[in-house]
Design an enzyme around this catalytic site. Structure first.
Site, PDB file in Angstrom:
ATOM      1  N   GLY A  44      28.648 -10.278  10.601  1.00  0.00           N
ATOM      2  CA  GLY A  44      27.828  -9.752   9.715  1.00  0.00           C
ATOM      3  C   GLY A  44      26.804 -10.964   9.545  1.00  0.00           C
ATOM      4  O   GLY A  44      26.891 -11.944   9.965  1.00  0.00           O
ATOM      5  N   GLN A  49      20.048 -15.708   5.457  1.00  0.00           N
ATOM      6  CA  GLN A  49      20.546 -16.309   6.585  1.00  0.00           C
ATOM      7  C   GLN A  49      19.169 -16.108   7.672  1.00  0.00           C
ATOM      8  O   GLN A  49      19.165 -16.796   8.566  1.00  0.00           O
ATOM      9  CB  GLN A  49      21.669 -15.987   7.670  1.00  0.00           C
ATOM     10  N   CYS A  91      30.778 -19.194   9.950  1.00  0.00           N
ATOM     11  CA  CYS A  91      29.274 -18.754   9.402  1.00  0.00           C
ATOM     12  C   CYS A  91      28.280 -19.161  10.295  1.00  0.00           C
ATOM     13  O   CYS A  91      28.276 -20.379  10.949  1.00  0.00           O
ATOM     14  CB  CYS A  91      29.342 -19.343   8.004  1.00  0.00           C
ATOM     15  N   LEU A  92      27.400 -17.844  10.613  1.00  0.00           N
ATOM     16  CA  LEU A  92      26.349 -18.306  11.691  1.00  0.00           C
ATOM     17  C   LEU A  92      25.472 -19.564  11.175  1.00  0.00           C
ATOM     18  O   LEU A  92      24.757 -20.014  11.842  1.00  0.00           O
ATOM     19  CB  LEU A  92      25.477 -17.153  11.964  1.00  0.00           C
ATOM     20  N   HIS A 133      32.119 -12.420   2.017  1.00  0.00           N
ATOM     21  CA  HIS A 133      31.420 -13.636   2.793  1.00  0.00           C
ATOM     22  C   HIS A 133      30.052 -13.386   2.535  1.00  0.00           C
ATOM     23  O   HIS A 133      29.268 -14.114   2.226  1.00  0.00           O
ATOM     24  CB  HIS A 133      32.105 -13.428   4.069  1.00  0.00           C
ATOM     25  N   GLU A 134      29.609 -12.074   2.904  1.00  0.00           N
ATOM     26  CA  GLU A 134      28.294 -11.723   3.200  1.00  0.00           C
ATOM     27  C   GLU A 134      27.461 -11.723   1.523  1.00  0.00           C
ATOM     28  O   GLU A 134      26.434 -12.141   1.271  1.00  0.00           O
ATOM     29  CB  GLU A 134      27.938 -10.377   3.676  1.00  0.00           C
ATOM     30  N   HIS A 137      26.716 -15.043   0.462  1.00  0.00           N
ATOM     31  CA  HIS A 137      25.454 -15.361   0.727  1.00  0.00           C
ATOM     32  C   HIS A 137      24.363 -15.072  -0.346  1.00  0.00           C
ATOM     33  O   HIS A 137      23.413 -15.744  -0.318  1.00  0.00           O
ATOM     34  CB  HIS A 137      25.031 -14.765   2.198  1.00  0.00           C
TER      35      HIS A 137
END
Ligand code: NI
Length: 169
Positions: A44, A49, A91-92, A133-134, A137
């Site tokens: 995701g 991000q 996480c990216l 998680h998203e 963000h």
């Protein structure tokens, strides 16, 4: 083409703004997000991000072949349910950092699609975890805020390197 923003960029800590109008700028933002998610092999990706402080995230769907990416604009949880479960997350925006995060295993999310239509979607386990998680963000929360003290110690060198802006250890 947008790029991936890494911790400690300030955009990752801002509370993202709701989307008022789904115009061509939003459509191209979402297209970039899906492309970057695929290139980086993430499950995701949230708009902050890629440097856009907007309440949007995208995730992979459940098919193995792809092509069923999910787009959430102005998402809200209408249910978060179940006993907390621990699982490892990455996480990216935090390359090479992983930690155990406790989350509830069942959610219902309400959001708008690219046409502005509202929908609700129910998710369990990995999907529910990914959406939470998203959603974090969009509120400026990262997994380093949620992981255990032990995990933070385990990751401290990598985190420090990231925060000092280099790869030196
Ligand atoms: Ni992330």
């Amino acid at each position: 083409m947008r790029k991936l923003f890494l911790h400690p960029d300030a955009v990752l800590r801002r509370r993202a703004e709701p989307v008022d109008t789904i115009d061509s700028g939003i459509v191209s933002l979402v297209a970039d997000m899906i492309q970057i998610m695929k290139e980086e092999r993430g499950l995701g990706l949230a708009a902050p991000q890629v440097g856009a402080s907007k309440r949007i995230f995208v995730t992979e769907g459940e098919s193995e072949e792809g092509g069923d990416e999910l787009i959430f604009i102005n998402p809200k949880f209408i249910l978060v349910d179940g006993l907390l479960e621990s699982s490892e997350e990455g996480c990216l925006s935090l390359p090479d950092i992983r930690g155990t995060v406790r989350r509830q295993p069942h959610v219902i999310v309400e959001a708008q699609d690219l046409q502005g239509q509202s929908f609700t979607l129910e998710g369990s386990d990995l999907m529910a975890r990914c959406w939470q998680h998203e959603m974090d963000h969009l509120d400026g929360i990262l997994i380093i805020d949620r992981m255990s003290v032990i995990d933070r110690i385990v990751n401290r060198k990598r985190l420090r390197a990231l925060e000092s802006g280099g790869d030196q250890e």
